[in-house]
Enzyme design. Sequence first.
Site, PDB file in Angstrom:
ATOM      1  N   SER A   8       0.852  -1.129   0.056  1.00  0.00           N
ATOM      2  CA  SER A   8      -0.019   0.013   0.043  1.00  0.00           C
ATOM      3  C   SER A   8       0.932   1.269   0.107  1.00  0.00           C
ATOM      4  CB  SER A   8      -0.770   0.044   1.175  1.00  0.00           C
ATOM      5  OG  SER A   8      -1.723   1.291   1.293  1.00  0.00           O
ATOM      6  N   HIS A  33      -0.920  -1.186  -4.589  1.00  0.00           N
ATOM      7  CA  HIS A  33      -2.103  -0.961  -4.079  1.00  0.00           C
ATOM      8  C   HIS A  33      -2.195   0.700  -3.578  1.00  0.00           C
ATOM      9  CE1 HIS A  33      -5.936  -1.673  -1.760  1.00  0.00           C
ATOM     10  NE2 HIS A  33      -5.841  -0.937  -0.862  1.00  0.00           N
ATOM     11  N   ASP A  35      -4.597   3.874  -2.280  1.00  0.00           N
ATOM     12  CA  ASP A  35      -5.713   4.500  -1.320  1.00  0.00           C
ATOM     13  C   ASP A  35      -6.083   5.842  -1.702  1.00  0.00           C
ATOM     14  OD1 ASP A  35      -6.111   1.773   0.082  1.00  0.00           O
ATOM     15  OD2 ASP A  35      -4.123   2.446   0.794  1.00  0.00           O
ATOM     16  N   MET A  37      -8.924   8.571  -0.601  1.00  0.00           N
ATOM     17  CA  MET A  37      -9.764   9.073   0.416  1.00  0.00           C
ATOM     18  C   MET A  37     -10.319  10.279   0.397  1.00  0.00           C
ATOM     19  SD  MET A  37      -7.276   7.515   3.741  1.00  0.00           S
ATOM     20  CE  MET A  37      -6.995   5.690   3.800  1.00  0.00           C
ATOM     21  N   HIS A  66      -7.999   1.533  -4.571  1.00  0.00           N
ATOM     22  CA  HIS A  66      -9.100   1.205  -3.924  1.00  0.00           C
ATOM     23  C   HIS A  66      -9.958   2.562  -3.555  1.00  0.00           C
ATOM     24  CE1 HIS A  66      -9.809   0.095   0.802  1.00  0.00           C
ATOM     25  NE2 HIS A  66     -10.970   0.397   0.260  1.00  0.00           N
ATOM     26  N   MET A  68     -11.976   5.032  -1.325  1.00  0.00           N
ATOM     27  CA  MET A  68     -12.845   5.350  -0.146  1.00  0.00           C
ATOM     28  C   MET A  68     -13.482   6.527  -0.239  1.00  0.00           C
ATOM     29  SD  MET A  68     -10.171   3.682   2.430  1.00  0.00           S
ATOM     30  CE  MET A  68      -8.743   3.568   0.978  1.00  0.00           C
ATOM     31  N   MET A 137     -12.310  -5.576   4.186  1.00  0.00           N
ATOM     32  CA  MET A 137     -11.318  -4.590   5.267  1.00  0.00           C
ATOM     33  C   MET A 137     -11.255  -5.308   6.660  1.00  0.00           C
ATOM     34  SD  MET A 137     -10.562  -1.842   3.346  1.00  0.00           S
ATOM     35  CE  MET A 137      -9.728  -1.351   4.473  1.00  0.00           C
ATOM     36  N   PHE A 143      -7.193   4.886   7.586  1.00  0.00           N
ATOM     37  CA  PHE A 143      -5.750   5.233   8.153  1.00  0.00           C
ATOM     38  C   PHE A 143      -4.943   3.973   8.121  1.00  0.00           C
ATOM     39  CE2 PHE A 143      -8.722   7.663  10.429  1.00  0.00           C
ATOM     40  CZ  PHE A 143      -8.061   9.094  10.148  1.00  0.00           C
ATOM     41  N   ASP A 175      -7.319  -6.090   3.567  1.00  0.00           N
ATOM     42  CA  ASP A 175      -6.507  -5.002   3.556  1.00  0.00           C
ATOM     43  C   ASP A 175      -6.671  -4.392   4.991  1.00  0.00           C
ATOM     44  OD1 ASP A 175      -5.629  -2.526   3.053  1.00  0.00           O
ATOM     45  OD2 ASP A 175      -7.019  -1.769   1.651  1.00  0.00           O
ATOM     46  N   GLY A 176      -5.438  -4.135   5.476  1.00  0.00           N
ATOM     47  CA  GLY A 176      -5.418  -3.434   6.938  1.00  0.00           C
ATOM     48  C   GLY A 176      -4.688  -4.542   8.026  1.00  0.00           C
ATOM     49  N   GLY A 177      -3.770  -3.841   8.442  1.00  0.00           N
ATOM     50  CA  GLY A 177      -3.084  -4.543   9.521  1.00  0.00           C
ATOM     51  C   GLY A 177      -2.620  -5.740   9.356  1.00  0.00           C
TER      52      GLY A 177
END
Length: 216
Positions: A8, A33, A35, A37, A66, A68, A137, A143, A175-177
């Site tokens: 990302s 990737h 993002d 936003m 992606h 958002m 997600m 974030f 996606d995420g963490g």
Amino acid sequence: MSHLIAPSILAADFANLQRDCELVNESAADWFHIDVMDGVFVPNISFGMPVIKAIKKHAMKTMDVHLMIVDPDRYINTFKKVGADILTVHYEACTHLHRTLQAIKSEGMQAGVALNPHTPVNLLKDTIQDIDLVCIMSVNPGFGGQSFIENTYNKVIELKALIKSKDARTKIQIDGGVNAENAPLLVKAGADILVAGSFIFRSENPIGTIARLKQS
Ligand code: DX5
Ligand code: ZN
């Protein structure tokens, strides 16, 4: 097919974007990737078209964008023009999801749908055959650097079963963490694509970290 890794760019050094794009090019990563936003759908603003154009100049791999943002239909054609290969919209942001998916495909892009942590997988039962990629997600979007939500494993298993029951070819993205601990468990549960931001770009050796995630 072994799983794919999509670093990302949100976690890259924006003052050294060319350097970080080249790092991804040289690595075992499969996709970029990206993002987007808007400060409305999520409580944060990332970057828009000029930055994506700049990334495209250096990125030698698939551009996975992606969104958002609210009302993504307004910009489908623009994202195609700036270089998106895959365009993912949020389920929660689309009133006419089926129409949006058709519009993305008619521009020659693959169509993705992202689900917030509170959105059940079974809401996709009537559209799954039209979706190239579902992005689960595993944090609340907005974030980088947040911790992984454990319920994600259940969602992957449920989604995998839905895809199978409908004889669809949809890929599952997380996606995420994402980190080296949860990556092998996610792959085992059925994930096809792992997005990782902070875990890669905050590590001492991002190329080595990407290779490690790829071998998960
Ligand atoms: C979150 C974004 C993610 C984020 C992942 O809203 O969609 O793609 O960049 O970052 P990490 O891997 O740091 O959670
Ligand atoms: Zn993302």
